[in-house]
Write an enzyme that holds these catalytic residues in place. Structure first.
Site, mmCIF file in Angstrom:
data_model
loop_
_atom_site.group_PDB
_atom_site.id
_atom_site.type_symbol
_atom_site.label_atom_id
_atom_site.label_comp_id
_atom_site.label_asym_id
_atom_site.label_seq_id
_atom_site.Cartn_x
_atom_site.Cartn_y
_atom_site.Cartn_z
ATOM 1 N N GLU A 256 4.802 9.351 -3.202
ATOM 2 C CA GLU A 256 3.409 9.383 -2.746
ATOM 3 C C GLU A 256 3.357 10.152 -1.436
ATOM 4 O O GLU A 256 4.237 10.006 -0.584
ATOM 5 C CB GLU A 256 2.840 7.979 -2.459
ATOM 6 N N GLU B 299 -10.689 5.628 -5.312
ATOM 7 C CA GLU B 299 -10.703 4.393 -6.104
ATOM 8 C C GLU B 299 -11.508 3.341 -5.355
ATOM 9 O O GLU B 299 -11.052 2.761 -4.368
ATOM 10 C CB GLU B 299 -9.276 3.910 -6.352
ATOM 11 N N LYS C 241 -10.140 -0.414 -4.613
ATOM 12 C CA LYS C 241 -8.911 -0.688 -3.887
ATOM 13 C C LYS C 241 -9.192 -1.618 -2.720
ATOM 14 O O LYS C 241 -10.200 -1.484 -2.015
ATOM 15 C CB LYS C 241 -8.282 0.607 -3.369
ATOM 16 N N GLU D 81 -8.243 3.509 2.214
ATOM 17 C CA GLU D 81 -7.547 3.373 0.936
ATOM 18 C C GLU D 81 -8.396 3.853 -0.231
ATOM 19 O O GLU D 81 -7.871 4.181 -1.301
ATOM 20 C CB GLU D 81 -7.140 1.916 0.701
#
Length: 369
Positions: free
Chosen positions: A277, A326, A329, A335
Site C-alpha cells: 500500500e 470509500e 471506512k 481514510e
C-alpha cells in the site's frame, strides 16, 4: 564464386548479430521496466461503489495489471475470472485465529478461495493479516496467530503444488521500525523482534517477499517541521539527506531503505519487499489535497521503476491505495479520501499506469474535465 559466397556469409552473420543485439537490448529494457508493475488496492468499504464486474473492466481499460483485495469476496473473485489481472488476496485479521489453530480450516480456506478459482484467476500473493502489531493498536491479541496462520496457508498451497506460483506473506506497517535514520541504520523496534524475526525467517524459507504498507503522508504530517512537503511528494529538486555516499531526494526511498536495513538485521537479507500500500489523501486533514495527492501518485508511478539508493535499478512492485474513495471506512476523515477514482468511475487524476509497467504509454486515464 568464393568471394561472393564469403560476402553473403559475412552479411548473413552481420545481420544475425544485429538481430541478436537488438533482441538483447529489448530484453534488457523489459527487465528494467516490465518486470514489476504498479497495482491498485481495491477496497470495498463503500455503499456507492460500482459492481465488481464494472471495477474489473475499469482496471483493464486503464492497464492496471495487479490488484489487491482484503478478503476473499466471492463476487469479486468471480468477476476476476479470465481478466488476467494478478491478484494479492488478503486473509482478514479476524480469520487469523481460526486458520492458525486448525490446519484443516486453512486447507478449506485455500480450496474455497484459491483452488476453486485457480484455473481462471491469477493469484500471486496471499497476504495473511494486515498491519498486525504485537505492541499497540487493536490487533495485539492477534499477533500470536499471524505466523501459525501463514504456515498453515503455505502448507495448503504447497500441498497443491503451487508454492512457487503463489507466495504467502503478511503486510506490515512502518511503525514497527524503531530507528529509520539514517536509512542504513534502520532497525525494528526491540519489542517487536520476537514477533517479526520468526516471520522473516519463514519468508526466507518460503522464498516469499515481505509486504509493507508505506505512507510518506503520515510521516510528513507527524513531523512537518523536519520533513518538507516536497521531500514527501517526490518534488524536491535536489538531495535532501545523505547517508554516506547515498543521497536521498525523496522520503519514500528513505523509508523503504530503512526497512531493507531492518529486514537485513533480522536475518532477511535475501528478501524482496513489495510495497503493498502507498497513497496520499485528497481531503480530510492537514496536507491532504487534490494537488498533493495528484503529485504523489503520479510521481510514485514514475519513480518505482528506478529502485532506491540502497537497491538501485531494481523496480519496486507497488500497490497504490486505493482504487476508490470509500465512504464507509472507519477512522479519520482522510481514510475516506485515498481513491484514485471516484465511485462514479471518473478518475480524480491523470495517471499513466503504462509508464512503469511497460505498456503503451499513449493509453492514459482520461481526466474529468
Amino acid at each position: 564464386m568464393a568471394m561472393a559466397t564469403s560476402k553473403t556469409s559475412n552479411t548473413s552473420i552481420t545481420f544475425t548479430t544485429t538481430i541478436m543485439l537488438l533482441l538483447g537490448l529489448l530484453v534488457a529494457n523489459l527487465g528494467l521496466t516490465g518486470v514489476q508493475s504498479v497495482g491498485v488496492c481495491y477496497g470495498m468499504l463503500g455503499n456507492n461503489l460500482p459492481s465488481h464486474a464494472e471495477v474489473i473492466s475499469l482496471y483493464k481499460s486503464n492497464n492496471i495489471k495487479q490488484m489487491r483485495i482484503y478478503d476473499p469476496n466471492q463476487s469479486a473473485l468471480q468477476a476476476l475470472r479470465g481478466s488476467n489481472i494478478e491478484l494479492m488476496l488478503g486473509v482478514p485479521n479476524q480469520d487469523l485465529e481460526r486458520l492458525a489453530t486448525n490446519p484443516s480450516e486453512a486447507q478449506t480456506w485455500v480450496q474455497t478461495n484459491v483452488l476453486n478459482f485457480r484455473q481462471s484467476v491469477r493469484f500471486k500473493y496471499i497476504a495473511v493479516g494486515n498491519e498486525v502489531s504485537p505492541v499497540y493498536g487493536d490487533t495485539t491479541r492477534l499477533a500470536q496467530f499471524v505466523l501459525p496462520a501463514m504456515k498453515n496457508i503455505y502448507n495448503a498451497i504447497r500441498s497443491a503444488g503451487l508454492q512457487d506460483q503463489i507466495k504467502v506473506s503478511t503486510a506490515i506497517e512502518t511503525g514497527l521500525i524503531g530507528n529509520s535514520y539514517p536509512p542504513s541504520q534502520g532497525a525494528f523496534r526491540g519489542d517487536v523482534r520476537a514477533y517479526l524475526d520468526p516471520i522473516i525467517g519463514f519468508l526466507v524459507y518460503a522464498k516469499s517477499p515481505l509486504l509493507a504498507n508505506i505512507y510518506t503522508y503520515f510521516s510528513y504530517i507527524g513531523n512537518p517541521r523536519d520533513i518538507s512537503l516536497p521531500y514527501a511528494l517526490f518534488t524536491s529538486p535536489s538531495v535532501m539527506a545523505w547517508d554516506g555516499d547515498k543521497g536521498y531526494q525523496n522520503l519514500f526511498d528513505a523509508m523503504l531503505d530503512a526497512l531493507y536495513s531492518a529486514v537485513e538485521r533480522a536475518g532477511g537479507g535475501s528478501l524482496e519487499v513489495v510495497v503493498s500500500e502507498s497513497g496520499w489523501p485528497s481531503a480530510g486533514a492537514f496536507g491532504a489535497s487534490t494537488d498533493n495527492a495528484r503529485n504523489y501518485y503520479s510521481n510514485l508511478i514514475r519513480h518505482v521503476k528506478e529502485g532506491t539508493p540502497k537497491r538501485p535499478k531494481r523496480s519496486i512492485e507497488t500497490y497504490l491505495f486505493a482504487m476508490f474513495d470509500e465512504n464507509n471506512k472507519l477512522g479519520e476523515e482522510t481514510e475516506r479520501h485515498f481513491g484514485v477514482f471516484f465511485p462514479t468511475k471518473e478518475p480524480k487524476y491523470n495517471l499513466n499506469f503504462g509508464t512503469s509497467a511497460g505498456y503503451n504509454t499513449t493509453n492514459t486515464l482520461k481526466t474529468d474535465m
